[in-house]
Design an enzyme around this catalytic site. Structure first.
Site, PDB file in Angstrom:
ATOM      1  N   CYS A 252      15.409 -44.289   4.428  1.00 54.04           N
ATOM      2  CA  CYS A 252      15.191 -43.066   3.647  1.00 54.04           C
ATOM      3  C   CYS A 252      16.403 -42.147   3.786  1.00 54.04           C
ATOM      4  O   CYS A 252      16.733 -41.712   4.890  1.00 54.04           O
ATOM      5  CB  CYS A 252      13.934 -42.362   4.146  1.00 54.04           C
TER       6      CYS A 252
ATOM      7  N   TYR B   5       0.842  -1.192   0.000  1.00 54.97           N
ATOM      8  CA  TYR B   5       0.000   0.000   0.000  1.00 54.97           C
ATOM      9  C   TYR B   5       0.882   1.247   0.000  1.00 54.97           C
ATOM     10  O   TYR B   5       0.682   2.175  -0.789  1.00 54.97           O
ATOM     11  CB  TYR B   5      -0.909  -0.015   1.230  1.00 54.97           C
TER      12      TYR B   5
ATOM     13  N   CYS C 232       6.975 -40.225   6.169  1.00 55.63           N
ATOM     14  CA  CYS C 232       7.553 -41.277   5.337  1.00 55.63           C
ATOM     15  C   CYS C 232       7.764 -42.490   6.242  1.00 55.63           C
ATOM     16  O   CYS C 232       8.291 -42.359   7.346  1.00 55.63           O
ATOM     17  CB  CYS C 232       8.892 -40.800   4.786  1.00 55.63           C
TER      18      CYS C 232
ATOM     19  N   LYS D  61       9.808   4.087   9.545  1.00 52.40           N
ATOM     20  CA  LYS D  61       9.276   2.728   9.463  1.00 52.40           C
ATOM     21  C   LYS D  61      10.386   1.679   9.441  1.00 52.40           C
ATOM     22  O   LYS D  61      11.466   1.901   8.901  1.00 52.40           O
ATOM     23  CB  LYS D  61       8.417   2.568   8.187  1.00 52.40           C
TER      24      LYS D  61
ATOM     25  N   CYS E 110       7.077 -41.247  -0.488  1.00 57.47           N
ATOM     26  CA  CYS E 110       8.091 -40.277  -0.090  1.00 57.47           C
ATOM     27  C   CYS E 110       8.865 -39.783  -1.310  1.00 57.47           C
ATOM     28  O   CYS E 110       9.353 -40.592  -2.098  1.00 57.47           O
ATOM     29  CB  CYS E 110       9.045 -40.932   0.909  1.00 57.47           C
TER      30      CYS E 110
ATOM     31  N   ARG F  69     -10.843   7.128  13.894  1.00 59.86           N
ATOM     32  CA  ARG F  69     -10.347   8.218  13.085  1.00 59.86           C
ATOM     33  C   ARG F  69     -11.277   8.517  11.905  1.00 59.86           C
ATOM     34  O   ARG F  69     -11.418   9.666  11.508  1.00 59.86           O
ATOM     35  CB  ARG F  69      -8.952   7.864  12.572  1.00 59.86           C
TER      36      ARG F  69
ATOM     37  N   LEU G 288       0.854  10.799   9.949  1.00 62.71           N
ATOM     38  CA  LEU G 288       2.258  11.211   9.953  1.00 62.71           C
ATOM     39  C   LEU G 288       2.870  10.891   8.607  1.00 62.71           C
ATOM     40  O   LEU G 288       2.501   9.903   7.973  1.00 62.71           O
ATOM     41  CB  LEU G 288       3.018  10.417  11.016  1.00 62.71           C
TER      42      LEU G 288
ATOM     43  N   LYS H  49       5.941   3.152  17.108  1.00 60.55           N
ATOM     44  CA  LYS H  49       4.757   3.382  16.281  1.00 60.55           C
ATOM     45  C   LYS H  49       3.867   2.155  16.413  1.00 60.55           C
ATOM     46  O   LYS H  49       4.149   1.091  15.856  1.00 60.55           O
ATOM     47  CB  LYS H  49       5.135   3.614  14.820  1.00 60.55           C
TER      48      LYS H  49
HETATM   49  S1  IVH Z   1       1.189  10.768  16.601  1.00 62.29           S
HETATM   50  C1  IVH Z   1      -0.839  14.140  13.574  1.00 62.29           C
HETATM   51  N1  IVH Z   1       2.309   8.727  17.727  1.00 62.29           N
HETATM   52  O1  IVH Z   1       0.231   6.432  13.164  1.00 62.29           O
HETATM   53  C2  IVH Z   1      -0.782  12.682  13.824  1.00 62.29           C
HETATM   54  N2  IVH Z   1       0.825   8.287  15.934  1.00 62.29           N
HETATM   55  O2  IVH Z   1       0.338   7.987  10.498  1.00 62.29           O
HETATM   56  C3  IVH Z   1      -0.072  12.397  15.103  1.00 62.29           C
HETATM   57  N3  IVH Z   1       0.533   5.930  15.432  1.00 62.29           N
HETATM   58  O3  IVH Z   1      -2.997   7.597  12.828  1.00 62.29           O
HETATM   59  C4  IVH Z   1       0.006  10.973  15.352  1.00 62.29           C
HETATM   60  N4  IVH Z   1       1.872   5.166  17.014  1.00 62.29           N
HETATM   61  O4  IVH Z   1      -2.658   5.742  14.462  1.00 62.29           O
HETATM   62  C5  IVH Z   1       1.468   9.134  16.761  1.00 62.29           C
HETATM   63  N5  IVH Z   1       3.382   7.005  18.870  1.00 62.29           N
HETATM   64  C6  IVH Z   1       2.541   7.421  17.921  1.00 62.29           C
HETATM   65  C7  IVH Z   1       1.880   6.504  17.078  1.00 62.29           C
HETATM   66  C8  IVH Z   1       1.025   6.994  16.089  1.00 62.29           C
HETATM   67  C9  IVH Z   1       1.053   4.843  16.024  1.00 62.29           C
HETATM   68  C10 IVH Z   1      -0.375   5.902  14.294  1.00 62.29           C
HETATM   69  C11 IVH Z   1      -1.619   6.674  14.522  1.00 62.29           C
HETATM   70  C12 IVH Z   1      -1.739   7.609  13.381  1.00 62.29           C
HETATM   71  C13 IVH Z   1      -0.729   7.112  12.415  1.00 62.29           C
HETATM   72  C14 IVH Z   1      -0.055   8.279  11.764  1.00 62.29           C
END
Ligand code: IVH
Length: 669
Positions: free
Chosen positions: A432, A37, A426, A314, A408, A137, A84, A116
């Site tokens: 074998c 994605y 087997c 990431k 086998c 969201r 983000l 994250k």
């Molecule tokens: S801060 C303005 N902190 O990542 C947005 N987001 O792409 C500020 N996420 O929708 C988000 N861990 O679901 C923030 N430590 C973290 C995060 C986090 C996961 C997710 C969140 C958000 C997405 C942003």
């Protein structure tokens, strides 16, 4: 790209991305892995950046998430829930740091850094400390009201702790499921004949967006806070202090969060969390960097759909798409036939993967994997790559189903599969070559006979040239037989022969383990050796005698009896003894008694004179057990210098703690 082709590609990307948005955000059923994605999204972003005339307010790059589910009532977010920007390479992080430094006019920026979370974003509203409303969201501006469901999530406080609460507080964070809870949840789904979830995130999303909160209540959802969108009371100066404040009010925040300085601080954190990734309780897909001072965050502001003050760095994707070119069958040491998918090479989890295990035939059916299919392959840490799921909509017309062969693939013997077992085997036993190779490698392995140098490649050749059939043949090897083999210099041949001779002096436990009796691992072999004292006593034991040994149950006892009832196995044992294999035989352990019999020890830290292995051997020789971690079953913890968390845990649990001298004293009594 020609103008037409460009327009077509942009349109195709937009509709493809929209479709995946729907699948992901609305139906909780992603069709492709996140990395795929992200790739589509970036391609579109790039084309739009290169050709600004093509940008359009309804492009998926201009919004986040998907439309809310109609069944829930809608909530308009007072402060939009944006996303983000992502960084994948260090240069992108360096560019982010540069933009922050320039934007703030400083040399070094202080950052708050955190994992994250790979769950789903939610917002929680507290009025005078009371949880009043929670929402998903949605499209970033309007989400679904899931208050009733969120009220069932135990880590979300319904009332904040502490006295002075702001009149209005809006907390942002993530709902997710811990990995171990996810495994249990899927077991329950299986047992109930229901569909399993592909990963913890889908399970979390599916569980939160249930129309019946009673179902949500049964799901092991958790919450972690990562921000505040609005507050009627003044906020602390930094993000880190804000998180500490939320924590003091009873909201869970990431334990791994930290504050660092400058680019090197960011990259160090990335490496540290990356290394700890597999040991975290929950899935993460990267780390998030945020400028720590809230006033600086405001100063930097937002662009389009994301803040300038933060970025997600990431990790390499642990899941990727590829195609199944064939499904082959591998034969293991005990004859187990494992279907293995041969894949078009794909980069996942930091390495190129060309094979993935499919475990067994039932698993192939359950996942419905066919030759020609496009599949998502998962590789987490050191774990063997596996096929996570099939992308059904990409199945070609000529996809072929896998059939377990009746014979086998290596030796042609009949394949057997008892009705109540998942594993086909087997029936050729040591006839074998595949089983023979694995059995020989096991025999020679470090914890068995410990013959250094007798590895994969050599065993392969020795068996293929018919030089070795049984472990006893290892002791008939000579220089003449070895030097004619490929890549075998005289010197290494000599080293191997020395190792072979050295291995003759062994212990009964190692020998029993080396035999490769089904269900007899290293620990059981030790128990058996201790209990029976001699090989002949073990060979002569009936099932009833074997059941006297601690930790030996009916299945293990039956395997042992079956093994020694096989004349071929007794011949090999006789030949091995004839070749001079020897060990100290003792009395059966029943007459020996020591203070450590049946007690479980945990070793931690560095002991003044004994190595870990020495201490372990001594304890085990006298009938004690050595475990790797401290639990309610631990009797003693032996602690040396720089003992860490195991010692702490023992203290918490009130377990007796010994030093080396006390251990030695105990071993003597
Ligand atoms: S801060 C303005 N902190 O990542 C947005 N987001 O792409 C500020 N996420 O929708 C988000 N861990 O679901 C923030 N430590 C973290 C995060 C986090 C996961 C997710 C969140 C958000 C997405 C942003």
């Amino acid at each position: 790209m020609a103008a037409d082709a460009l327009l077509e590609r942009v349109a195709a990307l937009r509709s493809e991305i929209e479709r995946h948005n729907q699948a992901y955000y609305v139906h909780d059923q992603p069709i492709i892995p996140d990395a795929e994605y992200d790739r589509l999204f970036r391609e579109l972003q790039q084309l739009e950046a290169e050709h600004p005339e093509l940008s359009s307010p309804d492009s998926p790059t201009q919004r986040v998430g998907g439309a809310p589910l109609a069944e829930f009532s809608q909530v308009t977010h007072g402060v939009p829930m944006l996303s983000l920007n992502n960084a994948f390479a260090e240069e992108e992080v360096a560019a982010f740091d540069r933009r922050c430094r320039e934007g703030l006019g400083v040399e070094v920026v202080d950052y708050a850094v955190e994992p994250k979370f790979d769950g789903l974003a939610i917002t929680l509203i507290y009025e005078n400390g009371i949880f009043t409303c929670g929402a998903t969201r949605g499209d970033g501006y309007t989400g679904e009201d899931v208050t009733l469901n969120l009220r069932t999530v135990r880590s979300i406080p319904l009332r904040l702790s502490g006295t002075a609460q702001p009149e209005h507080l809006e907390v942002r964070g993530e709902v997710l499921i811990f990995r171990r809870d996810f495994e249990k949840l899927n077991q329950q789904q299986r047992a109930a004949g229901l569909k399993e979830f592909a990963n913890p995130r889908n399970a979390a999303a599916g569980s939160l967006r249930q129309l019946d909160p009673k179902i949500t209540a049964q799901r092991p959802l958790r919450f972690f806070a990562y921000g505040v969108a609005a507050s009627s009371a003044p906020l602390p100066e930094t993000h880190a202090a804000l998180m500490a404040q939320l924590h003091s009010r009873g909201l869970p925040v990431a334990e791994e969060a930290a504050a660092v300085s400058g680019l090197s601080g960011l990259l160090d954190y990335y490496a540290r969390i990356g290394a700890a990734r597999d040991s975290l309780a929950y899935d993460i897909d990267g780390v998030v960097y945020k400028v720590n001072r809230l006033a600086d965050q405001q100063k930097l502001g937002f662009v389009a759909r994301a803040p300038r003050f933060g970025i997600a760095h990431k990790f390499p994707a642990q899941e990727a798409l590829t195609t199944v070119e064939a499904i082959e069958v591998q034969v293991g040491r005990t004859g187990a036939l494992t279907p293995v998918a041969r894949l078009a090479p794909v980069f996942v989890g930091g390495v190129t993967v060309t094979n993935a295990t499919l475990h067994n035939e039932d698993e192939v059916r359950r996942k419905d994997v066919r030759i020609g299919d496009t599949v998502s392959v998962r590789r987490a840490g050191d774990v063997i790559p596996e096929v996570a799921a099939v992308v059904l909509e990409k199945r070609p017309g000529n996809a072929r189903e896998f059939v377990m062969p009746a014979t086998c693939p290596v030796c042609g013997s009949q394949v057997e599969k008892p009705a109540d077992e998942a594993i086909a085997r087997c029936s050729g036993g040591l006839y074998c070559p595949a089983q023979r190779k694995q059995a020989l490698l096991h025999f020679a392995s470090r914890r068995a006979m410990d013959i250094e140098g007798l590895g994969d490649k050599l065993v392969e050749q020795l068996v293929d040239h018919d030089i070795i059939k049984t472990p006893a043949d290892i002791y008939r090897l000579d220089l003449g037989k070895l030097v004619n083999l490929e890549r075998m210099a005289e010197k290494s041949a000599g080293n191997i022969l020395v190792a072979i001779v050295q291995s003759k002096q062994t212990t009964l436990a190692r020998f029993v383990y080396a035999l490769g009796i089904r269900n007899v691992g290293e620990a059981t072999a030790k128990d058996l050796a201790r209990h029976f004292g001699s090989l002949d006593a073990l060979i002569g034991a009936g099932e009833a005698d074997l059941l006297q040994v601690s930790d030996v149950g009916p299945v293990v006892a039956a395997s042992i009896v079956r093994f020694f009832a096989e004349p071929h196995n007794l011949e090999v044992i006789a030949a091995l003894r004839g070749a001079g294999l020897a060990w100290q035989e003792g009395e059966a352990a029943a007459v020996v008694s020591s203070a450590v019999v049946g007690k479980t020890f945990v070793l931690t830290g560095t002991l003044p004179t004994l190595s870990r292995d020495q201490a372990k051997d001594m304890i085990e020789a006298l009938g004690g057990k050595v475990a790797g971690s401290v639990s309610g079953k631990t009797d003693y913890v032996v602690a040396g210098a720089a003992a860490g968390s195991k010692l702490e845990k023992a203290q918490q649990l009130g377990i007796s703690i010994l030093d080396e001298a006390q251990l030695l004293e105990m071993l003597k009594t």
